[in-house]
Structures are given as C-alpha cells and as structure tokens.
Design a protein around this motif. Structure first.
Motif, PDB file in Angstrom:
ATOM      1  N   ILE A 275       3.827  53.124   1.535  1.00 33.73           N
ATOM      2  CA  ILE A 275       3.295  51.815   1.163  1.00 33.73           C
ATOM      3  C   ILE A 275       2.264  52.028   0.056  1.00 33.73           C
ATOM      4  O   ILE A 275       1.573  53.039   0.047  1.00 33.73           O
ATOM      5  CB  ILE A 275       2.666  51.140   2.413  1.00 33.73           C
ATOM      6  CG1 ILE A 275       2.269  49.717   2.143  1.00 33.73           C
ATOM      7  CG2 ILE A 275       1.505  51.938   2.941  1.00 33.73           C
ATOM      8  CD1 ILE A 275       2.005  48.945   3.429  1.00 33.73           C
ATOM      9  N   ASP A 276       2.185  51.080  -0.906  1.00 39.26           N
ATOM     10  CA  ASP A 276       1.224  51.315  -1.989  1.00 39.26           C
ATOM     11  C   ASP A 276      -0.178  50.836  -1.602  1.00 39.26           C
ATOM     12  O   ASP A 276      -0.351  50.043  -0.686  1.00 39.26           O
ATOM     13  CB  ASP A 276       1.695  50.707  -3.315  1.00 39.26           C
ATOM     14  CG  ASP A 276       1.892  49.218  -3.233  1.00 39.26           C
ATOM     15  OD1 ASP A 276       0.923  48.511  -2.894  1.00 39.26           O
ATOM     16  OD2 ASP A 276       3.014  48.753  -3.490  1.00 39.26           O
TER      17      ASP A 276
ATOM     18  N   ARG B 248      -4.662  44.834   1.018  1.00 34.64           N
ATOM     19  CA  ARG B 248      -4.365  43.445   1.389  1.00 34.64           C
ATOM     20  C   ARG B 248      -4.240  43.309   2.914  1.00 34.64           C
ATOM     21  O   ARG B 248      -4.818  42.419   3.520  1.00 34.64           O
ATOM     22  CB  ARG B 248      -3.059  42.993   0.711  1.00 34.64           C
ATOM     23  CG  ARG B 248      -2.871  41.485   0.660  1.00 34.64           C
ATOM     24  CD  ARG B 248      -1.470  41.103   0.194  1.00 34.64           C
ATOM     25  NE  ARG B 248      -0.424  41.535   1.104  1.00 34.64           N
ATOM     26  CZ  ARG B 248      -0.163  40.973   2.288  1.00 34.64           C
ATOM     27  NH1 ARG B 248      -0.862  39.940   2.697  1.00 34.64           N
ATOM     28  NH2 ARG B 248       0.804  41.447   3.065  1.00 34.64           N
ATOM     29  N   ARG B 249      -3.493  44.214   3.548  1.00 36.25           N
ATOM     30  CA  ARG B 249      -3.294  44.136   4.996  1.00 36.25           C
ATOM     31  C   ARG B 249      -4.592  44.355   5.773  1.00 36.25           C
ATOM     32  O   ARG B 249      -4.888  43.635   6.713  1.00 36.25           O
ATOM     33  CB  ARG B 249      -2.272  45.177   5.458  1.00 36.25           C
ATOM     34  CG  ARG B 249      -0.857  44.808   5.097  1.00 36.25           C
ATOM     35  CD  ARG B 249       0.101  45.752   5.774  1.00 36.25           C
ATOM     36  NE  ARG B 249       1.437  45.632   5.198  1.00 36.25           N
ATOM     37  CZ  ARG B 249       2.464  46.349   5.599  1.00 36.25           C
ATOM     38  NH1 ARG B 249       2.326  47.235   6.549  1.00 36.25           N
ATOM     39  NH2 ARG B 249       3.642  46.191   5.041  1.00 36.25           N
TER      40      ARG B 249
ATOM     41  N   THR C 299      10.843  59.760   5.470  1.00 35.35           N
ATOM     42  CA  THR C 299      10.030  58.748   4.798  1.00 35.35           C
ATOM     43  C   THR C 299      10.668  57.371   4.974  1.00 35.35           C
ATOM     44  O   THR C 299      11.865  57.208   4.765  1.00 35.35           O
ATOM     45  CB  THR C 299       9.894  59.080   3.301  1.00 35.35           C
ATOM     46  OG1 THR C 299       9.285  60.374   3.187  1.00 35.35           O
ATOM     47  CG2 THR C 299       9.011  58.068   2.582  1.00 35.35           C
ATOM     48  N   VAL C 300       9.855  56.390   5.379  1.00 31.42           N
ATOM     49  CA  VAL C 300      10.338  55.033   5.637  1.00 31.42           C
ATOM     50  C   VAL C 300       9.588  54.056   4.728  1.00 31.42           C
ATOM     51  O   VAL C 300       8.355  54.095   4.663  1.00 31.42           O
ATOM     52  CB  VAL C 300      10.096  54.641   7.115  1.00 31.42           C
ATOM     53  CG1 VAL C 300      10.524  53.209   7.380  1.00 31.42           C
ATOM     54  CG2 VAL C 300      10.799  55.603   8.060  1.00 31.42           C
ATOM     55  N   ASP C 301      10.335  53.195   4.020  1.00 28.04           N
ATOM     56  CA  ASP C 301       9.731  52.136   3.203  1.00 28.04           C
ATOM     57  C   ASP C 301       9.032  51.152   4.154  1.00 28.04           C
ATOM     58  O   ASP C 301       9.686  50.529   4.985  1.00 28.04           O
ATOM     59  CB  ASP C 301      10.844  51.443   2.404  1.00 28.04           C
ATOM     60  CG  ASP C 301      10.344  50.244   1.625  1.00 28.04           C
ATOM     61  OD1 ASP C 301       9.113  49.983   1.632  1.00 28.04           O
ATOM     62  OD2 ASP C 301      11.170  49.554   1.001  1.00 28.04           O
ATOM     63  N   ALA C 302       7.692  51.023   4.043  1.00 21.75           N
ATOM     64  CA  ALA C 302       6.923  50.227   5.001  1.00 21.75           C
ATOM     65  C   ALA C 302       6.524  48.853   4.471  1.00 21.75           C
ATOM     66  O   ALA C 302       5.658  48.183   5.031  1.00 21.75           O
ATOM     67  CB  ALA C 302       5.691  50.993   5.458  1.00 21.75           C
ATOM     68  N   ILE C 303       7.168  48.410   3.367  1.00 25.71           N
ATOM     69  CA  ILE C 303       6.937  47.047   2.885  1.00 25.71           C
ATOM     70  C   ILE C 303       7.918  46.130   3.608  1.00 25.71           C
ATOM     71  O   ILE C 303       9.109  46.394   3.624  1.00 25.71           O
ATOM     72  CB  ILE C 303       7.176  46.947   1.354  1.00 25.71           C
ATOM     73  CG1 ILE C 303       6.238  47.881   0.591  1.00 25.71           C
ATOM     74  CG2 ILE C 303       7.023  45.507   0.870  1.00 25.71           C
ATOM     75  CD1 ILE C 303       4.811  47.414   0.444  1.00 25.71           C
TER      76      ILE C 303
END
Ligand SMILES: [Zn+2]
Length: 161
Positions: A65-66, A72-73, A141-145
């Motif tokens: 995640i960037d 923001r979160r 690795t998992v895209d967390a968006i």
C-alpha cells in the motif's frame, strides 16, 4: 508506542511465544503486526524451534500500500476517550455511540507519529522481507488497496486457499 516507535523485541517475542504455546493455536496461527524487525524474525525462528513439534512458518504476507493511503486511513481512525471503542471515518470531537464519550485520535495516529512510523517501517520492517527471502521463506505480496473483503480474497488466493 505513543511516539510511533516499536515495542522492544524481547517483549514481543515473550508475548508471541506464550500465545503460540496455548492449545487453541496448536494447529497454527496468523501473526498480525509481528514480525517487524530482523532481530524479531531471528527470535521467532528460535521460539518455533524451541517449541518443537515441527512448528514452522508457512508464509509471510506483505500487504502492499502506498504511504498516502496509509496516512489517509490512519487519519480516519478515532477512539472513544472513555470506553476505548475504536471508530473509522469519524472525526475527533464526535460522540461515542456506546457511552457518549468524546472521540479522540490515538496518539500514535497523530501526523508526526505517523511520519515516524513510516520511517521506522522503511528502516526496520522493510528489511524483514529480504531476510525471509534469503532464508527460504515463502513471501507473498498482496495488493492492499480496496475493501477488507477484496484484500482478504486476494490474500487467500495468493496463499492458495
Ligand atoms: Zn465510549
């Protein structure tokens, strides 16, 4: 922790070792927020070896995640100052639904603490993935968006479940 720094390794390893020894985790466990440093990774390996019974690490999940999304979160998180109920997407100063207490930002979610947490991550946690790869662990690795459901589905698919 309030400054966004990490808990000392020996404290973490003691807590994790005690938890993993409990009967409800005899068939396995998911560690969330641990391991965060290379010394912790080395320590976890020692703890698993000492436990015996073929206990081993199956996989390391890296949620990608960037930094803008992280800020923001975390900025959207508040907690009731009275009963500690956590909220997401509710402003500081609002009212708790359970007890009417005032919602506050957690001290480690203040902007300065978030910046410190990101620096701590880059210097201490990011090298953990390289350490695990060098030591033959399965690093996924998992895209967390996305939503919790989306990310959960991706994580399970990546693990082949
Ligand atoms: Zn409350």
């Amino acid at each position: 922790m309030d400054r966004g720094d990490l808990v000392p390794d020996e404290v973490i390893l003691g807590i994790v070792g005690e938890a993993l020894a409990r009967p409800e985790y005899a068939r396995g466990a998911i560690l969330d927020g641990v391991v965060r440093t290379v010394p912790q990774a080395e320590g976890l390996q020692r703890v698993l070896k000492q436990m015996g019974g073929g206990r081993k690490l199956d996989a390391v999940l890296a949620f990608d995640i960037d930094n803008d999304e992280i800020v923001r979160r975390l900025s959207a998180r508040t907690v009731c100052g009275n009963c500690q109920t956590p909220y997401t997407g509710r402003e500081p100063g609002g009212r708790c639904e359970k007890c009417g207490g005032t919602l506050m930002r957690r001290r480690d979610d203040e902007p300065a603490a978030i910046r410190n947490r990101l620096t701590v991550y880059e210097t201490q946690t990011a090298p953990v993935f390289e350490w695990y790869k060098r030591n033959g662990a399965r690093v996924v690795t998992v895209d967390a968006i996305g939503t919790v459901d989306d990310v959960t589905r991706r994580a399970l698919a990546a693990l082949g479940r």
